[in-house]
Design a protein around this motif. Structure first.
Motif, mmCIF file in Angstrom:
data_model
loop_
_atom_site.group_PDB
_atom_site.id
_atom_site.type_symbol
_atom_site.label_atom_id
_atom_site.label_comp_id
_atom_site.label_asym_id
_atom_site.label_seq_id
_atom_site.Cartn_x
_atom_site.Cartn_y
_atom_site.Cartn_z
ATOM 1 N N CYS A 96 5.764 2.005 11.428
ATOM 2 C CA CYS A 96 6.121 3.025 12.398
ATOM 3 C C CYS A 96 6.600 4.266 11.648
ATOM 4 O O CYS A 96 7.163 4.151 10.547
ATOM 5 C CB CYS A 96 7.241 2.468 13.281
ATOM 6 N N ALA A 97 6.385 5.439 12.228
ATOM 7 C CA ALA A 97 6.791 6.675 11.570
ATOM 8 C C ALA A 97 7.218 7.706 12.599
ATOM 9 O O ALA A 97 6.692 7.741 13.714
ATOM 10 C CB ALA A 97 5.645 7.214 10.728
ATOM 11 N N VAL A 98 8.155 8.554 12.178
ATOM 12 C CA VAL A 98 8.617 9.641 13.029
ATOM 13 C C VAL A 98 8.245 10.959 12.391
ATOM 14 O O VAL A 98 8.465 11.152 11.188
ATOM 15 C CB VAL A 98 10.148 9.585 13.221
ATOM 16 N N GLY A 99 7.708 11.857 13.197
ATOM 17 C CA GLY A 99 7.406 13.195 12.734
ATOM 18 C C GLY A 99 5.976 13.353 12.248
ATOM 19 O O GLY A 99 5.298 12.395 11.887
ATOM 20 N N ASP A 100 5.542 14.602 12.257
ATOM 21 C CA ASP A 100 4.223 14.970 11.729
ATOM 22 C C ASP A 100 4.368 16.317 11.049
ATOM 23 O O ASP A 100 4.355 17.344 11.718
ATOM 24 C CB ASP A 100 3.207 15.042 12.867
ATOM 25 N N PRO A 101 4.531 16.330 9.689
ATOM 26 C CA PRO A 101 4.433 15.195 8.775
ATOM 27 C C PRO A 101 5.563 14.196 8.944
ATOM 28 O O PRO A 101 6.581 14.519 9.547
ATOM 29 C CB PRO A 101 4.488 15.858 7.395
ATOM 30 N N VAL A 102 5.366 13.013 8.389
ATOM 31 C CA VAL A 102 6.312 11.918 8.573
ATOM 32 C C VAL A 102 7.636 12.230 7.899
ATOM 33 O O VAL A 102 7.691 12.640 6.735
ATOM 34 C CB VAL A 102 5.735 10.606 8.011
ATOM 35 N N ARG A 103 8.712 11.990 8.655
ATOM 36 C CA ARG A 103 10.060 12.200 8.121
ATOM 37 C C ARG A 103 10.765 10.883 7.841
ATOM 38 O O ARG A 103 11.593 10.797 6.937
ATOM 39 C CB ARG A 103 10.884 13.010 9.118
ATOM 40 N N VAL A 104 10.450 9.873 8.633
ATOM 41 C CA VAL A 104 11.127 8.571 8.516
ATOM 42 C C VAL A 104 10.085 7.477 8.693
ATOM 43 O O VAL A 104 9.246 7.555 9.601
ATOM 44 C CB VAL A 104 12.237 8.405 9.572
ATOM 45 N N TRP A 105 10.175 6.452 7.822
ATOM 46 C CA TRP A 105 9.279 5.294 7.908
ATOM 47 C C TRP A 105 10.066 4.065 8.332
ATOM 48 O O TRP A 105 11.225 3.885 7.956
ATOM 49 C CB TRP A 105 8.649 4.997 6.560
ATOM 50 N N GLY A 106 9.387 3.170 9.044
ATOM 51 C CA GLY A 106 9.946 1.860 9.310
ATOM 52 C C GLY A 106 9.680 0.941 8.127
ATOM 53 O O GLY A 106 9.047 1.333 7.144
ATOM 54 N N GLN A 107 10.158 -0.294 8.228
ATOM 55 C CA GLN A 107 10.022 -1.231 7.106
ATOM 56 C C GLN A 107 8.700 -1.979 7.134
ATOM 57 O O GLN A 107 8.327 -2.616 6.144
ATOM 58 C CB GLN A 107 11.186 -2.237 7.116
ATOM 59 N N GLY A 108 7.994 -1.919 8.249
ATOM 60 C CA GLY A 108 6.685 -2.544 8.350
ATOM 61 C C GLY A 108 6.722 -3.919 8.996
ATOM 62 O O GLY A 108 7.708 -4.638 8.910
ATOM 63 N N THR A 109 5.624 -4.251 9.652
ATOM 64 C CA THR A 109 5.456 -5.581 10.245
ATOM 65 C C THR A 109 4.034 -6.057 9.963
ATOM 66 O O THR A 109 3.086 -5.291 10.070
ATOM 67 C CB THR A 109 5.750 -5.561 11.761
ATOM 68 N N GLN A 110 3.915 -7.320 9.574
ATOM 69 C CA GLN A 110 2.617 -7.854 9.157
ATOM 70 C C GLN A 110 1.779 -8.234 10.372
ATOM 71 O O GLN A 110 2.263 -8.924 11.284
ATOM 72 C CB GLN A 110 2.811 -9.087 8.275
ATOM 73 N N VAL A 111 0.533 -7.811 10.356
ATOM 74 C CA VAL A 111 -0.453 -8.233 11.348
ATOM 75 C C VAL A 111 -1.595 -8.897 10.597
ATOM 76 O O VAL A 111 -2.178 -8.291 9.697
ATOM 77 C CB VAL A 111 -0.972 -7.034 12.164
ATOM 78 N N THR A 112 -1.886 -10.129 10.973
ATOM 79 C CA THR A 112 -2.971 -10.873 10.337
ATOM 80 C C THR A 112 -3.941 -11.344 11.402
ATOM 81 O O THR A 112 -3.539 -12.004 12.361
ATOM 82 C CB THR A 112 -2.429 -12.084 9.555
ATOM 83 N N VAL A 113 -5.204 -10.980 11.233
ATOM 84 C CA VAL A 113 -6.246 -11.348 12.187
ATOM 85 C C VAL A 113 -7.198 -12.296 11.483
ATOM 86 O O VAL A 113 -7.846 -11.929 10.498
ATOM 87 C CB VAL A 113 -6.990 -10.114 12.698
ATOM 88 N N SER A 114 -7.292 -13.504 12.001
ATOM 89 C CA SER A 114 -8.160 -14.514 11.395
ATOM 90 C C SER A 114 -9.533 -14.490 12.047
ATOM 91 O O SER A 114 -9.677 -14.202 13.237
ATOM 92 C CB SER A 114 -7.544 -15.895 11.538
ATOM 93 N N SER A 115 -10.529 -14.820 11.251
ATOM 94 C CA SER A 115 -11.925 -14.788 11.767
ATOM 95 C C SER A 115 -12.318 -16.129 12.359
ATOM 96 O O SER A 115 -11.620 -17.098 12.263
ATOM 97 C CB SER A 115 -12.872 -14.414 10.638
#
Length: 115
Positions: A96-115
């Motif tokens: 996740c990010a705030v601003g354009d350009p980005v001012r603040v970032w989140g820590q991230g969350t993993q998304v895994t899509v299996s086939s």
């Protein structure tokens, strides 16, 4: 201190759906766009979607158009990413990010899509 906390990531089969949430705390982001980026293993971080402060305009990467929907609830300082028809190539850490350009970032969350 400003914090962005993502949630909603996980493991899903191809064709499935996930909904990511990002809650901002510590201050409000009045007037700022909010967005989502992702980074797959061995690849650079890339833009996924962005929504303006009012929510009136949204922007998407070509690779997710028609499948992902970004939205926000300013009363809750939260932005969402609804991801449908997921593909294995959507596997990444989503930020996740705030601003354009980005001012603040989140820590991230993993998304895994299996086939």
């Amino acid at each position: 201190q400003v914090q962005l906390v993502e949630s909603g990531g996980g493991l899903v089969q191809a064709g499935g759906s996930l909904r990511l949430s990002c809650a901002a705390s510590g201050r409000t982001f009045s007037g700022y766009a909010m967005g989502w980026f992702r980074q797959a293993p061995g690849k650079e971080r890339e833009f996924v979607a962005r929504v303006t402060w009012s929510g009136a305009r949204t922007y998407y990467a070509d690779s997710v158009k028609g499948r992902f929907t970004i939205s926000r609830d300013n009363a809750k300082n939260t932005v969402y990413l609804q991801m449908n028809s997921l593909k294995p190539e959507d596997t990444a850490v989503y930020y996740c990010a705030v601003g354009d350009p980005v001012r603040v970032w989140g820590q991230g969350t993993q998304v895994t899509v299996s086939s």
